[in-house]
Design an enzyme around this catalytic site. Structure first.
Site, PDB file in Angstrom:
ATOM      1  N   CYS B  80       0.843  -1.200   0.000  1.00  0.00           N
ATOM      2  CA  CYS B  80       0.000   0.000   0.000  1.00  0.00           C
ATOM      3  C   CYS B  80       0.880   1.252   0.000  1.00  0.00           C
ATOM      4  O   CYS B  80       1.614   1.478  -0.965  1.00  0.00           O
ATOM      5  CB  CYS B  80      -0.989  -0.049   1.154  1.00  0.00           C
ATOM      6  SG  CYS B  80      -2.356   1.104   0.975  1.00  0.00           S
ATOM      7  N   HIS B 190      -3.559  -5.052   0.057  1.00  0.00           N
ATOM      8  CA  HIS B 190      -3.018  -5.564   1.320  1.00  0.00           C
ATOM      9  C   HIS B 190      -3.015  -7.089   1.312  1.00  0.00           C
ATOM     10  O   HIS B 190      -4.028  -7.701   1.659  1.00  0.00           O
ATOM     11  CB  HIS B 190      -3.871  -5.070   2.493  1.00  0.00           C
ATOM     12  CG  HIS B 190      -3.675  -3.626   2.801  1.00  0.00           C
ATOM     13  ND1 HIS B 190      -2.742  -3.181   3.707  1.00  0.00           N
ATOM     14  CD2 HIS B 190      -4.272  -2.533   2.300  1.00  0.00           C
ATOM     15  CE1 HIS B 190      -2.773  -1.867   3.751  1.00  0.00           C
ATOM     16  NE2 HIS B 190      -3.697  -1.432   2.918  1.00  0.00           N
ATOM     17  N   GLU B 192      -1.794  -9.072   3.391  1.00  0.00           N
ATOM     18  CA  GLU B 192      -2.004  -9.580   4.754  1.00  0.00           C
ATOM     19  C   GLU B 192      -3.468  -9.524   5.167  1.00  0.00           C
ATOM     20  O   GLU B 192      -3.852 -10.047   6.215  1.00  0.00           O
ATOM     21  CB  GLU B 192      -1.117  -8.813   5.742  1.00  0.00           C
ATOM     22  CG  GLU B 192      -1.576  -7.423   6.150  1.00  0.00           C
ATOM     23  CD  GLU B 192      -1.360  -6.320   5.112  1.00  0.00           C
ATOM     24  OE1 GLU B 192      -1.081  -6.633   3.936  1.00  0.00           O
ATOM     25  OE2 GLU B 192      -1.502  -5.144   5.478  1.00  0.00           O
TER      26      GLU B 192
END
Lengths: 264, 215
Positions: B80, B190, B192
């Site tokens: 990001c 993202h 994650e």
């Protein structure tokens, strides 16, 4: 009752399906119109189950924190965050920038604000300045009052006297990044989302709207999307295993709505 | 193998750390230049504005640490804001110099189709263009059109298209969602927070790190 979709109805991003976990003490609970709460299970276990089913995000709200003037149990938030690799929004009893920091450090990506924000609207602006709009979700508990809706607090128990439309407009001006719009009248009733409420708010909202309260089946989720919801939140029908997230997403896809299909 | 997440004071490092630890025994966060220099690979996370991000790196003396790691061929993953900082320049709140590891700039979304809101928030598909090979990259194990989770108002615009590994479309506009130069990668989304597909990507990154250590 089948949903009637306009031709070529398209949505800019995938419709998010968001299970909502209502926390009370060590348990996830569920009631009807936020009353008569029944214990459903453990927060970590339910979070894991819904993550594995393909939930697009999770909502975890301590529904009695504000009522009892308690702060959130951060260990429970950590236990939920540990299980999932999708965005997590956490709310309940948040009263300061410090509280927000603690919740984020416990693993949340966004926070939902209702009770304290209604008493101190300026707090929304402070929170947005500190953490960014993308982090601040306005949680609205709406109850039908005559022609309009009134904003409630403390898990649908206390009325604020504020008109929902005016309150949401004010909060948008203060920079909130998303709106969690709960119909207290429909919550836990499985009678479909309050589409009038959704249509009213979505007509002017410049940020995503998450619908909650009344989910019954895939058709009811599709109705909420057509009324303007960007995401649909639900709990009862998942908690009591009346359907699964893949079944709901399949139903949305059959109605030409775009959803994320997660792979094993 | 030692992976360090660069802590430059912005955003949520914990979710990236939690996910990386699934694939790497020695993963932690650090803002110490010496500690970061000793790492085999770096992850540059971040949520917030470009200017605040660059400021956070500079006051800790970490800009050079990341550049040196890139020059040494160490694997780097920007996420990001961390991906945006890899480029030469940002335009958020006025022009601001970036790390310049991959030539290019960070620009706001152009006007979007009706009903598309900014920030672009939610799940969108990530596609590798036909002319680009995913082999040996962080996307090697990622199926075409896998959905990833995005939250952003600005776009990665690499100067040279060879640095675009994958693209995503939103509101009638197609932009680079993964940039790459050698072992340096930047994801606008993202990983994650992107469920199983995001974890698959991070697992591949960890493998690339392990291979780099062996070479």
């Amino acid at each position: 009752m089948a949903s009637v979709l306009p031709l070529l109805y398209t949505v800019p991003v995938k419709i998010r399906v968001i299970p909502r976990l209502d926390i009370k003490g060590p348990n996830i609970v569920k009631g009807v119109r936020m009353e008569g709460l029944r214990v459903v299970g453990s927060p970590a276990m339910l979070a894991r189950t819904y993550y594995e089913q393909g939930a697009d995000e999770l909502l975890a709200l301590d529904i009695v924190a504000s009522l009892y003037g308690r702060s959130l149990d951060l260990d429970i938030i950590r236990s939920i965050a540990q299980e999932v690799f999708i965005p997590l929004t956490v709310g309940g009893g948040i009263q300061s920038l410090h509280d927000i920091s603690h919740v984020l450090r416990a693993g949340a990506d966004k926070v939902a604000l209702n009770t304290f924000a209604l008493r101190n609207p300026a707090f929304l602006q402070e929170a947005v300045r500190e953490f960014g709009s993308q982090c601040i979700v306005l949680s609205v508990e709406a109850k039908r009052r005559g022609e309009g809706w009134e904003a409630y607090t403390e898990g649908g128990r206390e009325h604020s006297g504020r008109d929902v439309v005016e309150w949401v407009k004010e909060a948008l001006g203060l920079g909130v990044g998303e709106i969690l719009l709960t119909s207290v009248d429909r919550d836990g009733t499985k009678t479909g989302y309050d589409v009038d409420l959704l249509r009213t708010i979505a007509s002017f909202a410049t940020v995503p709207v998450i619908a909650h309260g009344g989910a019954r089946d895939a058709a009811s989720l599709a109705d909420a999307v057509v009324a303007g919801a960007d995401a649909v939140s639900l709990s009862w029908i998942l908690h009591f295993k009346e359907c699964t997230i893949p079944q709901l997403k399949e139903g949305l896809a059959e109605r030409s709505l775009s959803v994320r299909r997660s792979s094993p | 193998m030692k992976i360090r997440i660069v802590d430059f004071g912005v955003g949520n490092l914990h979710s990236a750390l939690k996910a990386l630890r699934l694939f790497c025994d020695d993963a932690s966060t650090s803002e110490d230049p010496a500690e970061l220099r000793s790492a085999d690979a770096l992850v540059l996370p971040g949520v917030g504005s470009f200017r605040a991000g660059m400021h956070g790196l500079q006051v800790r003396g970490l800009g050079d640490v990341v550049r040196e790691a890139a020059e040494a061929g160490k694997p780097i993953l920007g996420i990001c804001l961390g991906a945006q900082l890899l480029l030469s320049e940002g335009q958020e709140f006025g022009r601001c110099e970036g790390l310049g590891i991959i030539p290019g700039e960070v620009v706001p979304f152009p006007p979007l189709a009706d009903g598309c809101k900014v920030p672009h928030m939610g799940w969108s598909p990530v596609d590798v263009p036909d002319a680009v090979s995913r082999e040996g990259t962080i996307l090697e194990a990622t199926p075409p059109g896998a959905d990833m989770y995005f939250v952003h108002s600005f776009l990665l615009r690499p100067q040279d298209h060879v640095h675009t590994l994958a693209v995503t479309s939103y509101g009638g506009h197609t932009f680079a969602s993964v940039i790459r130069k050698g072992n340096v990668y930047g994801c606008q989304f993202h990983p994650e927070k992107s469920g199983a597909e995001g974890l698959r990507l991070l697992e591949r990154f960890a493998s690339i790190c392990a291979e780099a250590v062996l070479r």
